[in-house]
Design an enzyme around this catalytic site. Structure first.
Site, short mmCIF file in Angstrom:
data_model
loop_
_atom_site.label_atom_id
_atom_site.label_comp_id
_atom_site.label_asym_id
_atom_site.label_seq_id
_atom_site.Cartn_x
_atom_site.Cartn_y
_atom_site.Cartn_z
N LYS A 42 -90.98 6.31 -37.97
CA LYS A 42 -91.80 5.15 -38.32
C LYS A 42 -91.05 4.25 -39.31
CE LYS A 42 -94.13 7.88 -41.95
NZ LYS A 42 -95.37 8.62 -42.28
N TYR A 258 -81.83 -13.44 -65.95
CA TYR A 258 -83.08 -14.07 -66.38
C TYR A 258 -83.64 -13.42 -67.65
CZ TYR A 258 -83.43 -16.54 -61.94
OH TYR A 258 -83.21 -17.35 -60.86
C1 PLP Z 1 -95.01 10.01 -42.49
C2 PLP Z 1 -95.64 11.20 -41.88
C3 PLP Z 1 -94.92 12.40 -41.69
C4 PLP Z 1 -93.54 12.61 -42.25
O1 PLP Z 1 -93.61 12.80 -43.65
P1 PLP Z 1 -92.31 13.17 -44.51
O2 PLP Z 1 -92.83 13.46 -45.85
O3 PLP Z 1 -91.44 11.96 -44.48
O4 PLP Z 1 -91.66 14.33 -43.84
C5 PLP Z 1 -95.53 13.41 -40.98
N1 PLP Z 1 -96.79 13.28 -40.52
C6 PLP Z 1 -97.53 12.17 -40.71
C7 PLP Z 1 -98.91 12.10 -40.17
C8 PLP Z 1 -96.99 11.09 -41.40
O5 PLP Z 1 -97.71 9.98 -41.60
#
Ligand code: PLP
Length: 369
Positions: A42, A258
């Site tokens: 993702k 800044y």
């Molecule tokens: C993002 C996510 C993961 C992965 O989580 P990590 O901590 O990056 O391993 C797994 N399951 C779901 C439902 C998620 O939203």
């Protein structure tokens, strides 16, 4: 200059070592023997590039992928990736149609979302159960109704752990709830899953049929702002590199950036680097980060601006020298966990926050993997 140099200015580069991704996938498969591996790609693979990471991970033994929007799934399909893809969160009706078109598996996370998904009979659906995180998922007592609604579309059931990196007691209680749900329903052929990276590494009880690591695939520590990925055999895949674009000599009392919040305590040299918060080098690092030049740690001076940051250097540093903002140079390393902690956030947000419209990604394959 290539087309993409023109777009990004060719200034600051994110280098992703797909050999390290493969190494991390194999390491995680060994930690969860007997389970299949779904790699979470993702948010453009946490800033690493979803198509490239997905291909490398599948070659290294992952069996499926997960994303958050139908568009993220469609992008994988358009690149010719054929592996199963699960979409984690809510989808509007028109996005369910897009998911169907691209053979994505969707999530029913509530009774209304289950009813909606059931209107698209060709969709495969996984049911998400809330076991204590209270973000997504049907209540345990709604599982029977959701199953009736979904009928033969249902192919998996899962939950998500809220504190597998930090609270074994809370994790145990979530898994107790999940196990009671699983024991109370015929599972016939459903794929059962629960483990994020922390579950994969530290809670074997959460492994079930498949594990769903994200951050660990990228070689980052699930602790977020602490912890050493190497202690788990993981290797960071991404480095963020720029260069010294200007060097100037400061006199005692000269201010920098800044607000002139940094004042030179004595004569010193300052190097301007074309990386700022528009690149994803966060403004909250101001005054507290270090970058690597000529193999040494160099302090950030004053505030990070939108397009540039200034570091304290020695007189021998020259325009054109490489600057490593995240990653290894010589014997030194700036880890994503370190940047996260110094920026008041976590490693996840550091890599995910790198702006691809400013920072070009390049890929390499480390031979040692
Ligand atoms: C993002 C996510 C993961 C992965 O989580 P990590 O901590 O990056 O391993 C797994 N399951 C779901 C439902 C998620 O939203």
């Amino acid at each position: 200059m290539t087309q993409s140099d023109l777009r990004t200015g060719g200034r600051t580069l994110a280098e992703v070592d797909l050999g390290e991704v493969r190494h991390n996938v194999r390491t995680l498969l060994r930690r969860a023997t007997g389970s299949r591996l779904m790699v979470v790609v993702k948010a453009d693979a946490y800033g690493h590039g979803s198509v490239e990471v997905a291909r490398a991970a599948l070659e290294a033994g992952a069996g499926s992928l997960a994303v958050v929007t139908a568009e993220e799934g469609a992008e994988l399909r358009q690149a010719g990736i054929d592996a199963p893809v699960l979409v984690f969160t809510d989808l509007l009706p028109e996005k369910l149609a897009l998911a169907g078109e691209h053979r994505l598996t969707v999530t029913a996370h509530s009774l209304p979302s289950a009813r909606l998904a059931a209107r698209y009979p060709d969709l495969k659906v996984h049911l998400k159960v809330n076991t204590g995180m209270n973000r997504w998922g049907v209540a345990p007592e709604e599982v029977g109704e959701a199953r009736r609604v979904l009928g033969g579309s249902l192919s998996g059931i899962y939950t998500h752990l809220a504190s597998a990196d930090s609270d074994p007691g809370a994790t145990r209680r979530q898994l107790d709830v999940f196990d009671r749900v699983l024991a109370g329903h015929p599972l016939g052929g459903l794929t059962v899953h629960a483990a994020n990276s922390a579950g994969t590494l530290w809670h074997p009880r959460s492994h079930y049929d498949l594990v769903r690591p994200g951050v660990a695939v990228y070689g980052l520590h699930p602790g977020g702002d602490h912890g050493d990925p190497a202690s788990e055999g993981l290797r960071p895949a991404l480095s963020l590199r720029s260069y010294v674009a200007a060097v100037r000599r400061l006199q005692p009392g000269d201010g920098v950036s800044y607000g002139l919040t940094f004042r030179a305590p004595g004569p010193m040299y300052a190097a301007t680097v074309p990386v700022g918060y528009a690149e994803g080098y966060r403004r909250t690092l101001s005054g507290g980060a270090e970058a690597l030049v000529r193999g040494e740690r160099r302090p950030l001076l004053g505030r990070v601006t939108m397009d540039a940051a200034v570091f304290g250097v020695d007189r021998e540093v020259e325009v054109g020298d490489e600057v490593v903002l995240l990653g290894v140079q010589g014997e030194e390393c700036v880890a994503a966990e370190e940047l996260g902690s110094r920026a008041g956030t976590i490693n996840y947000e550091i890599t995910t926050g790198i702006n691809p419209r400013r920072v070009e990604r390049s890929y390499l394959e480390n031979e040692r993997s």
